[in-house]
Scaffold this motif. Structure first.
Motif: not given
Ligand SMILES: NC(=O)c1ccc[n+]([C@@H]2O[C@H](COP(=O)([O-])OP(=O)(O)OC[C@H]3O[C@@H](n4cnc5c(N)ncnc54)[C@H](OP(=O)(O)O)[C@@H]3O)[C@@H](O)[C@H]2O)c1
Length: 324
Positions: A16-43
């Motif tokens: 998939p051409q657009i992905g989610l980066g995770t560098w510098l995502s602080q503790p307690n941030e990346v879990e919800s970021a990944v969940e939101i991303a996948v629920r909204n189409g990121y693969r």
């Protein structure tokens, strides 16, 4: 829900051409970021051992697999850290990453940097005598590490590649092994178009993934997302500046991995807008007299005393990568 454009890599994998980066995502941030991303189409998720948050990404995946997506619908990239370049460390490091993420395999595993640190002393082993510097392992070569990557079981990694490799580094590992990396993940944005690598990669069929596509937005530097020319084009297209910067990378054929931990940005960064040739050229023009590479390890703290890219900042470096 649109899943965005899908590219085919040289090994046949679908990226998939657009992905989610995770560098510098602080503790307690990346879990919800990944969940939101996948629920909204990121693969496509871009991870790395050194980001020290893969376990948190794993927690998000546990929540959404298989209720939202199946594992095989995701494209998960991770990266071999510098302290595991020694051939006997490579599979161990992969296993640790798989354990952290809670998955049996990666879609793509990259050598994160063409730089080796000694193993067993943590992620950033400090130099015993030079204060503020990391200790380098100047004996382990890129070719040795690449051979160990090639030997990894296919059941654990679908594709292997590199990151931050220059044409010289690539030529060396390809000449020694005949195995061409499927991907090279590099810093790329309008201030660093990487034309030489683009031409070389096209010839070798190496896909380029653009990291820091929004310019990273490092503190103290003017933000690329606030550049007046980018703002002007964004306004004309009714888009955000981040969407324009992502579209610039897409126009060049890169996959692009913007990082955000903010819900509205995660969603909008994924909505693709198309640049006309004229807009693409206008955005490209901002790099003409403003060449900028944001990620140069000799400037990191602790410092890596090694020249990777031939940048003026690297002139004082004591080492270059050991390739053979
Ligand atoms: N291979 C490598 O050596 C390497 C090096 C660097 C990066 N990477 C990968 O590439 C990914 C992306 O690069 P990056 O993290 O350096 O930088 P980036 O994606 O270019 O920029 C991230 C920054 O932009 C902000 N941002 C995100 N969306 C925005 C929007 N719509 N408007 C304004 N600001 C926005 C983010 O803040 P918020 O989170 O607050 O939104 C964050 O401060 C990394 O996360 C990592 O996965 C790889």
């Amino acid at each position: 829900m649109s899943l965005g454009r899908i590219l085919t890599l040289s090994n046949g994998s679908k990226l998939p051409q657009i992905g989610l980066g995770t560098w510098l995502s602080q503790p307690n941030e990346v879990e919800s970021a990944v969940e939101i991303a996948v629920r909204n189409g990121y693969r496509h998720l871009d991870l790395a051992r050194v980001y020290q948050n893969q376990d948190e990404v794993g927690r998000a995946l546990k929540k959404i697999i298989p209720s939202v997506v199946k594992r095989e619908e995701l494209f998960i990239t991770s990266k071999l850290w510098n302290n595991s370049h020694q051939p006997d460390q490579v599979e161990k490091a992969l296993d640790e990453t798989l354990e952290q993420i809670g998955t049996d395999y990666l879609d793509l595993y990259l050598i994160h940097w063409p730089v080796a640190f000694p193993p067993g002393k943590g992620l950033f082993p400090l130099h015993p005598t030079k204060e503020g510097e990391v200790e380098l392992d100047t004996k382990t070569s890129l070719v040795e590490t690449w051979k160990a990557m090639i030997a990894l079981p296919k059941s654990k990694v679908r594709a292997i590649g590199v990151s931050n490799f220059t044409v010289d580094h690539l030529e060396a590992i390809i000449a020694a092994t005949g195995v061409v990396p499927v991907v090279n993940q590099i810093e790329a944005h309008p201030l660093l178009p990487q034309d030489e690598l683009v031409a070389y990669s096209k010839e070798k069929n190496i896909h380029l993934t653009a990291y820091s596509p929004l310019g990273n937005n490092l503190a103290g530097k003017p933000k690329l997302t606030e550049h007046p020319v980018v703002e002007e084009v964004a306004k004309k297209l009714g888009a955000t500046t981040a969407q324009v910067l992502v579209a610039w990378g897409v126009y060049r054929g890169y996959s692009v991995i913007p990082k955000s931990v903010q819900e509205s940005r995660i969603k909008s960064n994924f909505q693709q807008v198309e640049l006309s040739k004229e807009d693409y050229e206008k955005i490209s023009s901002i790099g003409k007299d403003n060449y900028t590479r944001f990620n140069i390890p000799i400037g990191y703290s602790p410092k890596w005393d090694i020249a990777l890219f031939g940048e003026p900042e690297e002139k004082s470096a004591s080492f270059t990568p050991t390739v053979q």
